[in-house]
Scaffold this active site. Sequence first.
Site, PDB file in Angstrom:
ATOM      1  N   SER A 178     -19.133 -86.039 -31.481  1.00 60.89           N
ATOM      2  CA  SER A 178     -18.384 -86.887 -32.417  1.00 60.89           C
ATOM      3  C   SER A 178     -17.548 -87.860 -31.585  1.00 60.89           C
ATOM      4  CB  SER A 178     -17.493 -86.029 -33.317  1.00 60.89           C
ATOM      5  OG  SER A 178     -16.551 -85.307 -32.569  1.00 60.89           O
TER       6      SER A 178
ATOM      7  N   HIS B 230     -20.975 -80.395 -35.258  1.00 62.78           N
ATOM      8  CA  HIS B 230     -21.141 -79.346 -34.241  1.00 62.78           C
ATOM      9  C   HIS B 230     -21.881 -78.122 -34.764  1.00 62.78           C
ATOM     10  CE1 HIS B 230     -17.427 -80.878 -31.751  1.00 62.78           C
ATOM     11  NE2 HIS B 230     -18.442 -81.705 -31.743  1.00 62.78           N
TER      12      HIS B 230
ATOM     13  N   GLU C 205     -13.591 -78.599 -36.838  1.00 61.06           N
ATOM     14  CA  GLU C 205     -13.003 -77.493 -36.067  1.00 61.06           C
ATOM     15  C   GLU C 205     -11.852 -76.833 -36.811  1.00 61.06           C
ATOM     16  OE1 GLU C 205     -11.879 -79.068 -32.203  1.00 61.06           O
ATOM     17  OE2 GLU C 205     -13.696 -80.287 -32.158  1.00 61.06           O
TER      18      GLU C 205
ATOM     19  N   GLU D 285     -19.376 -75.208 -30.003  1.00 60.88           N
ATOM     20  CA  GLU D 285     -18.192 -74.841 -29.225  1.00 60.88           C
ATOM     21  C   GLU D 285     -17.914 -73.342 -29.283  1.00 60.88           C
ATOM     22  OE1 GLU D 285     -14.960 -77.508 -30.156  1.00 60.88           O
ATOM     23  OE2 GLU D 285     -16.014 -79.194 -29.242  1.00 60.88           O
TER      24      GLU D 285
ATOM     25  N   ASP E 232      -9.288 -79.815 -36.651  1.00 62.94           N
ATOM     26  CA  ASP E 232      -9.764 -81.153 -36.274  1.00 62.94           C
ATOM     27  C   ASP E 232     -10.909 -81.505 -37.212  1.00 62.94           C
ATOM     28  OD1 ASP E 232     -10.702 -83.488 -35.235  1.00 62.94           O
ATOM     29  OD2 ASP E 232     -11.398 -82.644 -33.327  1.00 62.94           O
TER      30      ASP E 232
ATOM     31  N   GLU F 206      -5.602 -82.784 -36.043  1.00 61.16           N
ATOM     32  CA  GLU F 206      -6.171 -83.816 -35.168  1.00 61.16           C
ATOM     33  C   GLU F 206      -7.163 -84.674 -35.948  1.00 61.16           C
ATOM     34  OE1 GLU F 206      -8.030 -82.099 -31.648  1.00 61.16           O
ATOM     35  OE2 GLU F 206      -9.508 -83.710 -31.626  1.00 61.16           O
TER      36      GLU F 206
ATOM     37  N   ASP G 228      -7.336 -88.438 -31.547  1.00 61.64           N
ATOM     38  CA  ASP G 228      -8.452 -88.245 -30.609  1.00 61.64           C
ATOM     39  C   ASP G 228      -9.298 -89.522 -30.605  1.00 61.64           C
ATOM     40  OD1 ASP G 228     -10.767 -87.555 -29.274  1.00 61.64           O
ATOM     41  OD2 ASP G 228     -11.419 -86.022 -30.681  1.00 61.64           O
TER      42      ASP G 228
ATOM     43  N   LYS H  94      -8.942 -86.401 -23.164  1.00 67.41           N
ATOM     44  CA  LYS H  94     -10.309 -86.052 -22.751  1.00 67.41           C
ATOM     45  C   LYS H  94     -10.644 -86.957 -21.573  1.00 67.41           C
ATOM     46  CE  LYS H  94     -12.433 -84.870 -27.243  1.00 67.41           C
ATOM     47  NZ  LYS H  94     -13.001 -85.513 -28.468  1.00 67.41           N
TER      48      LYS H  94
ATOM     49  N   HIS I 230     -11.672 -80.136 -24.061  1.00 68.71           N
ATOM     50  CA  HIS I 230     -13.059 -80.143 -23.571  1.00 68.71           C
ATOM     51  C   HIS I 230     -13.871 -81.104 -24.442  1.00 68.71           C
ATOM     52  CE1 HIS I 230     -14.347 -77.104 -26.867  1.00 68.71           C
ATOM     53  NE2 HIS I 230     -13.419 -77.923 -27.280  1.00 68.71           N
TER      54      HIS I 230
ATOM     55  N   LYS J 267      -7.488 -77.213 -25.861  1.00 68.56           N
ATOM     56  CA  LYS J 267      -8.562 -76.587 -26.636  1.00 68.56           C
ATOM     57  C   LYS J 267      -9.827 -76.591 -25.797  1.00 68.56           C
ATOM     58  CE  LYS J 267     -10.155 -80.598 -29.331  1.00 68.56           C
ATOM     59  NZ  LYS J 267     -10.693 -81.043 -30.614  1.00 68.56           N
TER      60      LYS J 267
HETATM   61  P1  PGA Z   1     -16.705 -84.009 -29.324  1.00 68.53           P
HETATM   62  O1  PGA Z   1     -15.772 -83.074 -30.189  1.00 68.53           O
HETATM   63  O2  PGA Z   1     -16.635 -83.563 -27.921  1.00 68.53           O
HETATM   64  O3  PGA Z   1     -18.067 -83.836 -29.960  1.00 68.53           O
HETATM   65  O4  PGA Z   1     -16.169 -85.411 -29.511  1.00 68.53           O
HETATM   66  C1  PGA Z   1     -14.490 -82.715 -29.800  1.00 68.53           C
HETATM   67  C2  PGA Z   1     -13.441 -83.343 -30.665  1.00 68.53           C
HETATM   68  O5  PGA Z   1     -13.737 -84.125 -31.597  1.00 68.53           O
HETATM   69  O6  PGA Z   1     -12.259 -83.100 -30.443  1.00 68.53           O
HETATM   70 ZN    ZN Z   2     -11.337 -84.398 -32.074  1.00 68.79          ZN
END
Ligand code: PGA
Ligand code: ZN
Length: 437
Positions: free
Chosen positions: A39, A159, A168, A211, A246, A293, A318, A343, A371, A394
Amino acid sequence: MISAVRASQRLDSRGNPTVQVEVETNSGIFRALVPSGASTGQHEAVELRDKDASVYGGKGVLKAVQNVREIIGPALIEKKFNPQTQLKEIDQFMRDLDGTPNKARLGANAILGVSMACARAGAAAEGLPLYEFLRREAGASGPYVMPVPFFNVLNGGVHSGNTMAFQEIMLAPVGATSFEEAMRMGSEVYQTLKKVISEKYGAPATGIGDEGGFAPPITRPEEALDLLETAVEKCGYTGKIKYAMDPASSEFFREDGDYDLGFKDKTPNVVSPAGMQELYSRLMTKYPIVLLEDPFAEDDWPTWTAFNKTCPIELVGDDLLVTNVERVRMAKEKKACNSMLLKVNQIGTVTEAIEAANLAFSLGWGVFVSHRSGETTDDFIADITVGLGTGHLKSGAPCRGERVAKYNRLMDIESQLKAAGKECLYAGESFSFPSKL
Ligand code: PGA
Ligand code: ZN
């Protein structure tokens, strides 16, 4: 001094190609593996993919590998950079060599692999653990802070294969007294959750998502949070474990400005931005949620700003911020959120990730390390979390090697710090503002 830079195509946790880099100096050989999102935010630095549909479905990274081998590596060697003292210069040099604002020419996946491996080389030359080296790079001080691990135990969105729109649903053991105890609490609840899901939906429903969280046939966030409530209560951790979500809502934001919670189903379930705000407020009243998030899409600024006015909890950007100082400044101006997700591959160098974190701290915001859904066994983010003292991270469920690698590294760091008699605090309830501990 760097004597060799090697790169190879390896696989990530989803079985897709990713970049591995090795940097050789007189201290040894230092390796890094680059993660990859599903995502991903539109404003992230560019992950270079070969796009040859006949090879790895177009996901090959041989071009990025070649860029490390033939362009970045030889240039760094020629310039005689020293990673021990020049990580910032190395990262800036690679940005200039790329020459685009979003690392589109050489690839953020190529550049980041080199940056991470150079950080490791620098730490080794200095005789320091990586977290200590990164702490110095960041100019951080004070007691060491061990983070609250946010475990993504229920997976939805892009996911997993269920129909839950929210990506999430996380557990945060804020009531633990150490990182190691938080791991135990998270793992116990995770195993109990498996039983709860099996009893309710049958054993086939205990399959896991990208995840490591379960992906039972649920749709609504209330169903997910009720499952967590049951598992947490069975383990006797009520009040000590809080929740986070999230939704990764950019994935179900529609061009007309509404959100489609039925995006994984055939039947649309369209909710207006005001309706989404009401949904979150309802959930926060009903459940002990401490962090939210990406509740709104990456460019839905007015809704972020409206919600942030009264949001009583940590509100993390994010896709909104993509670990980019420019986006952080925009969000500050618009008063859109109060925390930044970090990230490293969203921005593409270790230095820029640290800069973005330091900017967020200076604004009085939280910093939440993350991650990617496509991960590797590289545990770099564990060290960056302690180095920057972010108070929370996370890394998925307490399950799957690539998720657990980070948690195991953090347990190692905690025991090393304690054995060395260093002041080392568990962030606990203060995870948003660990500097106030
Ligand atoms: P992604 O998901 O690594 O697929 O972007 C993690 C997130 O959205 O926080
Ligand atoms: Zn996110």
